[in-house]
Design a protein around this motif. Structure first.
Motif, mmCIF file in Angstrom:
data_model
loop_
_atom_site.group_PDB
_atom_site.id
_atom_site.type_symbol
_atom_site.label_atom_id
_atom_site.label_comp_id
_atom_site.label_asym_id
_atom_site.label_seq_id
_atom_site.Cartn_x
_atom_site.Cartn_y
_atom_site.Cartn_z
ATOM 1 N N TYR A 76 7.169 -0.336 11.691
ATOM 2 C CA TYR A 76 5.849 -0.865 11.334
ATOM 3 C C TYR A 76 4.747 0.162 11.560
ATOM 4 N N ALA A 77 3.806 0.169 10.633
ATOM 5 C CA ALA A 77 2.599 0.974 10.761
ATOM 6 C C ALA A 77 1.455 0.031 11.100
ATOM 7 N N ASP A 78 0.681 0.385 12.093
ATOM 8 C CA ASP A 78 -0.448 -0.434 12.546
ATOM 9 C C ASP A 78 -0.007 -1.832 12.968
ATOM 10 N N GLY A 79 1.290 -1.993 13.253
ATOM 11 C CA GLY A 79 1.807 -3.270 13.709
ATOM 12 C C GLY A 79 1.862 -4.343 12.645
ATOM 13 N N VAL A 80 1.460 -4.022 11.414
ATOM 14 C CA VAL A 80 1.353 -5.023 10.354
ATOM 15 C C VAL A 80 2.146 -4.633 9.110
ATOM 16 N N TRP A 81 2.090 -3.355 8.760
ATOM 17 C CA TRP A 81 2.674 -2.893 7.503
ATOM 18 C C TRP A 81 4.111 -2.438 7.721
ATOM 19 N N PHE A 82 5.045 -3.086 7.026
ATOM 20 C CA PHE A 82 6.451 -2.706 7.127
ATOM 21 C C PHE A 82 6.695 -1.432 6.332
ATOM 22 N N LYS A 83 7.296 -0.451 6.980
ATOM 23 C CA LYS A 83 7.562 0.848 6.360
ATOM 24 C C LYS A 83 8.901 0.774 5.632
ATOM 25 N N SER A 84 8.840 0.737 4.308
ATOM 26 C CA SER A 84 10.032 0.459 3.502
ATOM 27 C C SER A 84 11.039 1.599 3.486
ATOM 28 N N GLY A 85 10.567 2.833 3.690
ATOM 29 C CA GLY A 85 11.454 3.972 3.515
ATOM 30 C C GLY A 85 11.596 4.380 2.062
ATOM 31 N N ASP A 86 10.892 3.696 1.163
ATOM 32 C CA ASP A 86 10.890 4.041 -0.253
ATOM 33 C C ASP A 86 9.651 4.847 -0.578
ATOM 34 N N MET A 87 9.817 5.806 -1.476
ATOM 35 C CA MET A 87 8.691 6.607 -1.950
ATOM 36 C C MET A 87 8.222 6.073 -3.300
ATOM 37 N N GLY A 88 6.925 6.044 -3.494
ATOM 38 C CA GLY A 88 6.408 5.552 -4.757
ATOM 39 C C GLY A 88 4.914 5.771 -4.872
ATOM 40 N N TYR A 89 4.339 5.236 -5.950
ATOM 41 C CA TYR A 89 2.893 5.326 -6.154
ATOM 42 C C TYR A 89 2.431 4.105 -6.943
ATOM 43 N N VAL A 90 1.154 3.842 -6.914
ATOM 44 C CA VAL A 90 0.573 2.789 -7.745
ATOM 45 C C VAL A 90 -0.320 3.447 -8.791
ATOM 46 N N VAL A 101 6.016 3.429 0.435
ATOM 47 C CA VAL A 101 5.617 2.057 0.121
ATOM 48 C C VAL A 101 5.657 1.233 1.405
ATOM 49 N N GLN A 102 4.539 0.583 1.724
ATOM 50 C CA GLN A 102 4.458 -0.272 2.908
ATOM 51 C C GLN A 102 4.030 -1.672 2.478
ATOM 52 N N ILE A 103 4.579 -2.685 3.140
ATOM 53 C CA ILE A 103 4.471 -4.066 2.678
ATOM 54 C C ILE A 103 4.016 -4.975 3.814
ATOM 55 N N SER A 104 3.163 -5.928 3.470
ATOM 56 C CA SER A 104 2.679 -6.893 4.455
ATOM 57 C C SER A 104 2.621 -8.277 3.817
ATOM 58 N N GLY A 105 2.854 -9.308 4.614
ATOM 59 C CA GLY A 105 2.769 -10.674 4.102
ATOM 60 C C GLY A 105 3.624 -11.615 4.923
ATOM 61 N N PRO A 106 3.479 -12.919 4.704
ATOM 62 C CA PRO A 106 4.233 -13.903 5.499
ATOM 63 C C PRO A 106 5.720 -13.922 5.186
ATOM 64 N N ARG A 133 0.854 -1.172 0.000
ATOM 65 C CA ARG A 133 0.000 0.000 0.000
ATOM 66 C C ARG A 133 0.901 1.237 0.000
ATOM 67 N N ILE A 134 0.317 2.375 -0.385
ATOM 68 C CA ILE A 134 1.029 3.656 -0.376
ATOM 69 C C ILE A 134 0.366 4.525 0.694
ATOM 70 N N ALA A 135 1.190 5.024 1.631
ATOM 71 C CA ALA A 135 0.625 5.772 2.754
ATOM 72 C C ALA A 135 1.330 7.113 2.919
ATOM 73 N N ASP A 136 0.582 8.072 3.458
ATOM 74 C CA ASP A 136 1.170 9.375 3.754
ATOM 75 C C ASP A 136 1.781 9.333 5.160
ATOM 76 N N PRO A 137 2.458 10.412 5.591
ATOM 77 C CA PRO A 137 3.107 10.394 6.908
ATOM 78 C C PRO A 137 2.156 10.134 8.075
ATOM 79 N N MET A 138 0.855 10.381 7.888
ATOM 80 C CA MET A 138 -0.118 10.131 8.943
ATOM 81 C C MET A 138 -0.620 8.688 8.938
ATOM 82 N N GLY A 139 -0.188 7.916 7.929
ATOM 83 C CA GLY A 139 -0.606 6.523 7.841
ATOM 84 C C GLY A 139 -1.851 6.308 7.011
ATOM 85 N N ASP A 140 -2.365 7.366 6.399
ATOM 86 C CA ASP A 140 -3.557 7.225 5.556
ATOM 87 C C ASP A 140 -3.173 6.694 4.179
#
Length: 525
Positions: free
Chosen positions: A397-411, A375-380, A358-365
């Motif tokens: 981690y954001a929301d304890g699930v999404w790993f915060k990659s430190g990379d900027m991007g968009y979909v 860019v934030q990533i989740s999975g086994p 997912r793509i999130a802003d600094p507030m996590g939205d």
């Protein structure tokens, strides 16, 4: 079978395909049956030397069967494997050994001076030497002289003797997918390195993602020209191939001419690397006269493939599967199928089958299509924690699930990911965000430019402005003015580098990525 982790793989492969060639290297060919026997012997020998479940065993060396024997022996025991980058300086080796608490160091003979200096006074109980070539320059001593070469209390042995001392009996230790398998230290470009703790499940699910998305077959021959101490080579190439029962060709170092020879000799079906790898191959004098018709899988990571390189491979009937990931995702996050390499040029692709982004802003939205965010990533396949770094784990981690990659991007509207740049590499000039990767891709359109890196340099008026550092292809000429004129009209004026430095070479990591931290130190003034 109690062992549900990586340690069971080679035993199961022995039952299914004992006579099949598992590994080809400068040391010769090894079947799955022989490989499994050596893994069992090494596991028992390590246990005889005090290694138990949860203990750490470090490995320092280039691509060699001993790397994989140690990896799977650790998995058999439920021990934790700690691969070390061969380009590290002694203090960096010392940090990784001390931070991980490794008690045994297995290393290449050719790296003995580094191993000795890096492991001195750290409580290493055993130093085991792999005979991969001539002895070092003498600074590290030699196997058999424990006091001189290993430090007080360190036993020094040869790997072949250690394996020979171990029983053939197969151990079956209770290991789950949630148990730790490996500690991989990040590059540490800011602050001290962090040890990413990858579990058996992380590596297993990543391998399944590769098998699903890359159509790997048991008949494949995977030529590994990138070092296995980086997770991309191990996770995206070697482990999926061994899981499938394919053959792995291990090459200690990448050399374009030799790589072309090996492709033809062993009828390699797959190779992986960074754009520079593929550029050096297609620019080599032997490119046109080498039979590469066996290749059907070219995977590339690190950055988008320059168009002229893409065209060189298309002219030979080949196309790339690009991808994006990192150590913390074991390493696959997204992949761009070969048939999408042109329609979605510049994209890192869609998420792997069992992975989400997912793509999130600094507030996590979560942001809509085409808006740049983190860019934030989740999975086994995503790590749960860093070794002994609860602070870094919480921050990552954001929301304890999404790993915060430190990379900027968009979909885009179809869900394809486009990487803008590293968050820390982003240049803010007069309030405008500049993503170096975007500028670098346009510079690389110039046929004369072989590689390019854009960094921010201080500026009294704008805070910072972009500067390009480029290398020129042999036989070509280009000036700073040529590059700036090429960018004019293709990019917004504030994105165009205010200065261009032409150099002979760019500093790179062992995996081929440009070390921008080094460039900032040298060219920021």
């Amino acid at each position: 079978m109690q062992n549900q982790g990586l340690g069971a793989w080679i035993h199961k492969r022995r039952m299914k395909s004992a006579a099949k060639t598992a590994i080809i290297s400068t040391a010769g060919e090894m079947s799955y049956g022989a490989f499994a026997e050596r893994v069992d012997r090494l596991a028992n020998a390590l246990a005889d030397r005090g290694i138990a479940q949860g203990d750490r065993v470090a490995y320092l060396g280039e691509n060699h069967p001993a790397f994989l024997e140690t990896f799977f022996a650790c998995g058999t025991l439920g021990a934790i494997f700690v691969p070390l980058n061969t380009r590290l300086a002694p203090p960096e080796v010392q940090f990784a050994l001390q931070d991980s608490g490794s008690s045994i160091l297995i290393h290449a003979r050719t790296l003995e001076p580094l191993a000795v200096r890096g492991s001195s006074l750290l409580g290493i109980t055993h130093r085991i030497v792999v005979e991969d070539g001539p002895a070092g320059n003498g600074n590290g001593g030699s196997a058999g002289n424990a006091t001189e070469a290993g430090g007080q209390g360190t036993a020094v042995e040869l790997l072949e003797e250690v394996i020979g001392s171990g029983s053939e009996e197969r151990r079956d230790v209770a290991v789950s997918l949630d148990d730790p398998a490996m500690i991989l230290y990040t590059s540490g470009t800011t602050g001290r390195p962090k040890g990413a703790l990858l579990t058996h499940g992380n590596m297993t699910w990543n391998s399944i993602n590769v098998l699903v998305d890359f159509d790997m077959a048991s008949t494949d021959v995977a030529l590994m020209i990138a070092p296995m101490f980086h997770v991309a080579s191990l996770g995206m190439g070697v482990l999926p191939a061994l899981l499938k029962g394919a053959t792995v060709v291990l090459e200690p170092k990448f050399e374009p001419g030799r790589t072309l020879m090996l492709i033809e000799k062993y009828k390699a079906t797959s190779i992986s690397g960074v754009p520079t790898t593929y550029q050096l191959l297609c620019e080599h004098p032997d490119w046109d006269k080498t039979d590469i018709s066996s290749l059907n899988k070219l995977t590339c990571g690190g950055s988008a493939v320059p168009m002229r390189v893409l065209e060189a491979y298309e002219a030979r009937g080949l196309s790339f599967t690009n991808g994006y990931g990192m150590t913390e995702t074991a390493p696959g996050a997204t992949t761009l199928a070969a048939e999408k390499s042109r329609p979605k040029a510049g994209s890192a692709g869609l998420p792997h089958f069992f992975t989400d982004i997912r793509i999130a802003d600094p507030m996590g939205d979560v942001l809509p299509a085409r808006e740049v965010g983190e860019v934030q990533i989740s999975g086994p396949n995503v790590i749960r924690e860093y070794w002994n770094r609860p602070d870094a784990t919480v921050e990552s981690y954001a929301d304890g699930v999404w790993f915060k990659s430190g990379d900027m991007g968009y979909v885009d509207e179809d869900g394809f990911l486009f990487i803008s740049d590293r968050l820390k590499d982003m240049i803010i000039s007069g309030g405008e965000n500049i993503y170096p990767a975007e500028v670098e891709q346009v510079i690389l359109e110039l046929e004369a430019v072989s590689s390019a890196a854009v960094i921010g340099v201080p500026d009294e008026k704008w805070g910072e402005v972009p500067r390009a550092v480029v290398t020129v292809r042999e036989g070509f000429a280009v000036t700073a003015e040529d590059i700036q004129q090429h960018l004019d009209g293709r990019l917004a004026r504030y994105k165009i580098p205010k200065s261009v430095v032409i150099v002979e070479d760019l500093p790179r990591t062992a995996s081929g990525k440009i070390r921008k931290a080094d460039l900032r130190k040298e060219y920021s003034n």
